[in-house]
Enzyme design. Structure first.
Site, PDB file in Angstrom:
ATOM      1  CG  HIS A  34      -1.891   1.125   1.262  1.00  0.00           C
ATOM      2  ND1 HIS A  34      -3.070   1.134   0.551  1.00  0.00           N
ATOM      3  CD2 HIS A  34      -1.857   2.305   1.935  1.00  0.00           C
ATOM      4  CE1 HIS A  34      -3.729   2.249   0.787  1.00  0.00           C
ATOM      5  NE2 HIS A  34      -2.999   2.992   1.616  1.00  0.00           N
ATOM      6  CG  ASP A  36      -0.640   5.661   2.375  1.00  0.00           C
ATOM      7  OD1 ASP A  36      -1.812   5.613   1.979  1.00  0.00           O
ATOM      8  OD2 ASP A  36      -0.201   4.925   3.289  1.00  0.00           O
ATOM      9  CG  MET A  38      -0.131  11.579   1.961  1.00  0.00           C
ATOM     10  SD  MET A  38       0.073  11.632   3.736  1.00  0.00           S
ATOM     11  CE  MET A  38      -0.545  10.006   4.187  1.00  0.00           C
ATOM     12  CG  ASP A 177      -5.599   3.262   4.637  1.00  0.00           C
ATOM     13  OD1 ASP A 177      -4.862   3.112   5.629  1.00  0.00           O
ATOM     14  OD2 ASP A 177      -5.255   3.902   3.623  1.00  0.00           O
TER      15      ASP A 177
HETATM   16  O1  LIG Z   1      -3.705   6.516   4.020  1.00  0.00           O
HETATM   17  C1  LIG Z   1      -3.282   6.464   5.151  1.00  0.00           C
HETATM   18  C2  LIG Z   1      -3.227   7.680   6.016  1.00  0.00           C
HETATM   19  O2  LIG Z   1      -3.739   8.748   5.320  1.00  0.00           O
HETATM   20  C3  LIG Z   1      -2.882   5.158   5.669  1.00  0.00           C
HETATM   21  O3  LIG Z   1      -2.558   4.241   4.656  1.00  0.00           O
HETATM   22  C4  LIG Z   1      -1.951   5.095   6.851  1.00  0.00           C
HETATM   23  O4  LIG Z   1      -0.625   5.074   6.469  1.00  0.00           O
HETATM   24  C5  LIG Z   1      -2.255   3.897   7.674  1.00  0.00           C
HETATM   25  O5  LIG Z   1      -1.433   3.897   8.779  1.00  0.00           O
HETATM   26  P1  LIG Z   1      -1.826   3.193  10.142  1.00  0.00           P
HETATM   27  O6  LIG Z   1      -3.083   3.850  10.660  1.00  0.00           O
HETATM   28  O7  LIG Z   1      -2.061   1.735   9.814  1.00  0.00           O
HETATM   29  O8  LIG Z   1      -0.639   3.407  10.986  1.00  0.00           O
HETATM   30 FE   LIG Z   2      -3.556   4.782   2.706  1.00  0.00          FE
END
Ligand SMILES: O=C(CO)[C@@H](O)[C@H](O)COP(=O)(O)O
Ligand SMILES: [Fe+2]
Length: 224
Positions: A34, A36, A38, A177
């Site tokens: 996964h 992410d 940003m 998520d």
């Molecule tokens: O998209 C996101 C946050 O915006 C996630 O994918 C977080 O990275 C998940 O992290 P945890 O809550 O599992 O630490």
């Molecule tokens: Fe995410």
């Protein structure tokens, strides 16, 4: 329901040695990476882009890469991530002017497509695009940061979306998520999720296999 998938969020990985850390988590039994993204505009944080996705492919990562776009606008990044090796691309409906067009762009690029709903985003944006979705991702925290606590109202939202998917007859994964841990993953699965993103719960532990095995044991109790 299809087999449960565990997707570690590399937001909590060691960016100084990302390839090795991604290999380690996959060797520990994770299914999907996964990723992410940003932009410090749609969400108040800044992470990584297509170059890093390509770098992981060049390093030899063959598992599916699930790109979670937290950027606005989204369309221009879709072909870039497809070329960089993304398998799945998901985005937030608030981040595009033309939901259907963005979904079509993802499909045309050869990737699986998904919509991400924030905790406060209503379900009606799914109404006319179910046929174009491979994934529905329910955020169980507000997007932008790892390490936040799971928002309990996500459970009833998951149950509603599970029913929507089952009633639609489409083949759509229900992903969750944010704040997913060993001690809540079974409850989340029972509410209807079949794909689990977990960042801090996995990467903040010394032995990834121990955590992933514990998650699978919890999930097995739901499958039974
Ligand atoms: O998209 C996101 C946050 O915006 C996630 O994918 C977080 O990275 C998940 O992290 P945890 O809550 O599992 O630490
Ligand atoms: Fe995410």
């Amino acid at each position: 329901m299809r087999p449960f998938l565990i997707a570690p969020s590399i937001l909590s990985a060691d960016f100084a040695r990302l390839g090795e850390d991604v290999d380690a988590v996959l060797n520990a039994g994770a299914d999907v990476v996964h990723f992410d993204v940003m932009d410090n505009h749609y969400v108040p944080n800044l992470t990584i882009g297509p170059m890093v996705c390509k770098a992981l492919r060049d390093y030899g990562v063959t598992a599916d890469i699930d790109v979670h776009l937290m950027v606005k606008p989204v369309d221009s990044l879709i072909p870039d991530f497809a070329k960089a090796g993304a398998s799945i691309i998901t985005f937030h409906p608030e981040a595009t002017e033309h939901l259907d067009r963005s979904l079509q762009l993802i499909k045309e690029s050869g990737c699986k497509a998904g919509l991400v709903l924030n905790p406060g985003t209503p379900l009606h944006c799914l109404d006319h695009v179910m046929d174009k979705l491979d994934v529905i991702l329910l955020m169980s925290v507000n997007p932008g940061f790892g390490g936040q606590s799971f928002i309990p109202s996500t459970l009833s939202k998951l149950r509603q979306v599970r029913k929507l998917i089952d009633d639609s007859g489409y083949d759509i994964r229900l992903q969750v998520d944010g704040g997913v841990k060993v001690d809540n993953i079974a409850e989340i699965a029972a509410a209807g999720a079949d794909m689990f993103v977990a960042g801090s719960a996995i990467f903040n532990q010394p032995d990834y296999k121990v955590v992933i095995d514990q998650m699978r044991a919890e999930l097995a109790s739901v499958e039974a």
